[in-house]
Structures are given as structure tokens and as C-alpha cells.
Enzyme design. Structure first.
Site: not given
Length: 256
Positions: A158, A210, A222
Site C-alpha cells: 500500500c 494502511h 489502494h
């Protein structure tokens, strides 16, 4: 102090000096770094771009002198813009390189790695791009499989995804999501955000784990399983396939 440069396409950066150790990031072709510690088979390095540290195999880089290192650090940054392309040396040896690879001392399709000359005929990115280019470049990575420590279209995590998108647009992000969350300006609401802003998400312990890039109309791109597009609301990310929330929103940051 010793210095080095990556002369291969993609090499693993590991947390410990052995082949079965966790890969925490990758070093792409043309990236330069300081060598903090050199052992018989492994070297601990610190990347010039983001100061990230880890261990690489001594067979997978070339040493450069201090003068070359600082010339690279102060010279204009040219990056390979094709998802996947190749460069050739003077003997016409062929080397595949991924998007985001550095092209040291690039001029008129020529570049220099250590003392070796290479030719690269693909598209090149240089300098800062407008903010709306972030989403355009993010789309290039769509459906890239998730890979812990990855930074390429063959596998990406990510924060590697957000870092590479920003890098290709001429902006520096740190490597990990928790580090990136220390950069930029806090936005209070999703409604204040613009496409290209970063949204960060935490776990049950409150640690940021994240990050994704906000798009128009409450969508986010993402890396989760793959680079994908989902909905975002005040609670977090709503997965369009499973119809449930997968990540809890912590903060939104404006970097550009």
C-alpha cells in the site's frame, strides 16, 4: 563511508542479512545509496531517496565513489515512465527495468550507471507534475498484485504504491504508511479532500497500517489484495466486492 548503486532491475531489501529474511522494500535500477555496513555476503544500506534502511546481497549492486553519490543526489531526477521497458549497455546487453527506475545522468536517451553507459529509448518523467497527474499515474498500477515490500507493477504494497505514484509526479514520500502519515497537512473531513490526497487507516491498537489515494466522488485507489478502487466514507474503506468495510479511517493528509 562507502556508496553504491543498483545495476539490476529489481532487488530485494531485507530486514536481516539472509535470503529468507522478510523483504521490507525493493531497490530499483539506478537507485543510489550509502553503505552503512559491509559484510562478506551482505551490505546494510540507506537509500538516498527516502533514507530507508535494509540489507542487500553484495552481488546485486556496484560500488560508486563519494563524488558520484553526491552528484547523483544533487542532479535532476529522471525516471523511467513505461510500465515495463528495457535499457541496453554498450555491448547491447539487454536489461529489463520497471516504471520508476532511476536514469542516472540521463541526456539524449543516454545514462550512466557507475562507469557503464546505457541507452534508454522509452518515455521519461522529470520534475513536478500537477496534482491531477497523481490519479492518472495511479491508474497505471491498477490490478497490480499485492506484495509486502513491493514497489513495481509486478507486486506492490500500500505504501509502496503511494510512494511510487508521488515519486513519478516529482514528490517525495517516506516508505511506510506510518511514516507517510507524518507528512503534509491534516484535513478534518473527506469533503475537504481533493483527488491525490492521502487517506490513512489504523488497526485496533491505533497503529497506522494502511494508506490509499483519494479520488473523485468518494472513491479511493489502494493496494489491498491488488491495486483496486473502492468507496471511502467517514468510517473507512467500503469494499465494493464484499460490501463491507475493510479499513478504519484515521486521518486524511494533503501532501501537494
Amino acid at each position: 563511508m562507502n556508496y553504491g548503486i543498483c545495476n539490476l532491475s529489481i532487488i530485494p531489501l531485507r530486514i536481516e542479512p539472509n535470503d529468507i529474511s522478510e523483504m521490507v522494500s525493493q531497490v530499483l535500477f539506478g537507485e543510489h545509496f550509502k553503505v552503512l555496513e559491509m559484510r562478506k555476503k551482505w551490505s546494510k544500506i540507506r537509500l538516498a531517496f527516502d533514507n530507508y534502511e535494509g540489507w542487500i546481497d553484495n552481488k546485486q549492486f556496484e560500488e560508486i565513489d563519494e563524488e558520484t553519490y553526491f552528484e547523483l543526489k544533487t542532479s535532476s531526477s529522471f525516471l523511467a515512465a513505461e510500465l515495463i521497458d528495457f535499457t541496453t549497455d554498450e555491448q547491447q546487453n539487454f536489461l529489463t527495468i520497471p516504471i520508476g527506475s532511476s536514469l542516472p545522468f540521463y541526456k539524449n536517451q543516454q545514462l550512466v550507471v557507475n562507469t557503464k553507459n546505457f541507452n534508454y529509448e522509452g518515455e521519461v518523467y522529470n520534475g513536478k507534475k500537477p496534482k491531477d497527474s497523481l490519479i492518472e499515474i495511479a491508474y497505471k498500477f491498477l490490478n497490480t498484485p499485492y506484495l509486502w515490500g513491493g514497489k513495481t507493477p509486478f507486486g506492490i504494497d500500500c505504501s509502496g504504491f503511494t510512494q511510487m505514484v508521488y515519486k513519478l509526479c516529482g514528490y517525495k514520500l517516506l516508505r511506510d504508511a506510518s511514516q507517510q502519515a507524518t507528512q503534509g497537512e491534516v484535513l478534518s473531513f473527506i469533503e475537504e479532500s481533493e483527488p491525490g490526497d492521502l487517506a490513512f487507516f489504523d488497526n485496533n491498537e491505533g497503529n497506522i497500517t494502511h494508506v490509499g489515494i483519494i479520488m473523485n466522488d468518494n472513491y479511493i485507489i489502494h493496494a489491498h489484495g491488488k491495486v483496486r478502487i473502492d468507496r471511502i466514507d467517514h468510517s473507512g474503506i467500503f469494499n465494493v466486492d464484499t460490501q463491507r468495510h475493510t479499513h478504519k479511517l484515521r486521518v486524511i493528509k494533503k501532501i501537494v
